[in-house]
Design an enzyme around this catalytic site. Structure first.
Site, mmCIF file in Angstrom:
data_model
loop_
_atom_site.group_PDB
_atom_site.id
_atom_site.type_symbol
_atom_site.label_atom_id
_atom_site.label_comp_id
_atom_site.label_asym_id
_atom_site.label_seq_id
_atom_site.Cartn_x
_atom_site.Cartn_y
_atom_site.Cartn_z
ATOM 1 N N LYS A 14 4.144 8.413 -25.312
ATOM 2 C CA LYS A 14 3.880 8.183 -26.734
ATOM 3 C C LYS A 14 2.520 8.740 -27.158
ATOM 4 C CE LYS A 14 4.599 3.734 -26.380
ATOM 5 N NZ LYS A 14 5.045 3.573 -24.990
ATOM 6 N N ARG A 89 7.009 -3.128 -31.839
ATOM 7 C CA ARG A 89 7.631 -3.365 -30.536
ATOM 8 C C ARG A 89 8.723 -4.429 -30.593
ATOM 9 N NH1 ARG A 89 2.793 -2.841 -26.071
ATOM 10 N NH2 ARG A 89 2.273 -0.708 -26.587
ATOM 11 N N ARG A 128 -1.756 7.306 -13.940
ATOM 12 C CA ARG A 128 -2.699 7.076 -15.044
ATOM 13 C C ARG A 128 -3.748 6.042 -14.648
ATOM 14 N NH1 ARG A 128 -0.471 5.024 -20.818
ATOM 15 N NH2 ARG A 128 -0.470 2.992 -19.799
ATOM 16 N N ARG A 134 -7.334 2.467 -15.681
ATOM 17 C CA ARG A 134 -6.728 1.451 -16.536
ATOM 18 C C ARG A 134 -6.298 0.258 -15.700
ATOM 19 N NH1 ARG A 134 -3.777 3.722 -21.315
ATOM 20 N NH2 ARG A 134 -2.697 1.733 -21.246
ATOM 21 N N ARG A 145 5.605 -5.292 -17.854
ATOM 22 C CA ARG A 145 5.696 -4.560 -19.119
ATOM 23 C C ARG A 145 7.074 -3.945 -19.309
ATOM 24 N NH1 ARG A 145 0.818 -0.745 -18.619
ATOM 25 N NH2 ARG A 145 1.580 0.142 -20.568
#
Length: 190
Positions: A14, A89, A128, A134, A145
């Site tokens: 995204k 969401r 990532r 992160r 998630r």
């Protein structure tokens, strides 16, 4: 330019595709993840509240997100179109966003759905985590998630379909090919 909602599972691209679209079409960009991480980094009250939800792999309460989005949306130039990255969401959030935009004489425009298999998503997110440091990208949180996405967010795709604004793109192995398809869809709908 129409507003665009970019939609997909965690790690579907995204943010990456939003950045490309923003650069090509000179649009505004509201990334809820970036907004929330900024609030957390700055230690604001909102950031502290948001951190508690994020650390547990949960979604931020709707009313809180709509207030943040409205403030951010109102700060952007009118008429250039905005990409909503990471929001809505849930169906309730989509309805609240539709209402907020309608109050400003705008609409949601179009939804771009990015479909990527879960194995690829997991690999992307773990990578990532290493590249960007992160903390929310660890295997336990990622799986939570995914669960939240499948239970609360994925059903929203049907809502967008009923609104007549859903455009689905399935990962075909190259970013360039996906972008070409996405650009063609945007050009056709504007």
């Amino acid at each position: 330019m129409k507003n665009i909602i970019i939609f997909g599972a965690p790690g579907s691209g995204k943010g990456t595709y939003s950045d490309e679209i923003v650069a090509k079409y000179n649009m505004g960009h509201i990334s809820t993840g970036d907004v929330l991480r900024g609030e957390i980094k700055n230690g604001t009250e909102l950031g502290k509240i948001a951190k508690g939800y994020i650390d547990n792999g949960q979604l931020i309460p709707d009313e809180l997100m709509i207030d943040i989005l409205a403030k951010t949306y109102d700060s952007l130039p009118k008429g250039q179109g905005v990409i909503f990255d990471g929001f809505p969401r849930t169906i309730a959030q989509a309805e609240a966003l539709k209402k907020m935009l309608s109050e400003r004489g705008d609409d949601m425009g179009m939804m771009i759905e990015l479909v990527v298999d879960e194995e690829t998503l997991l690999a992307r997110l773990l990578n990532r985590a290493i590249e960007q440091g992160r903390a929310d990208d660890n295997e336990v949180t990622i799986k939570k998630r995914f669960e939240v996405y499948h239970n609360q967010t994925a059903p929203l795709a049907d809502w967008f379909e009923k609104e007549g604004i859903r455009n689905t793109f399935t990962w075909n192995g190259t970013k360039e090919a996906m972008l070409a398809d996405i650009y063609a869809c945007i050009d056709k709908n504007n």
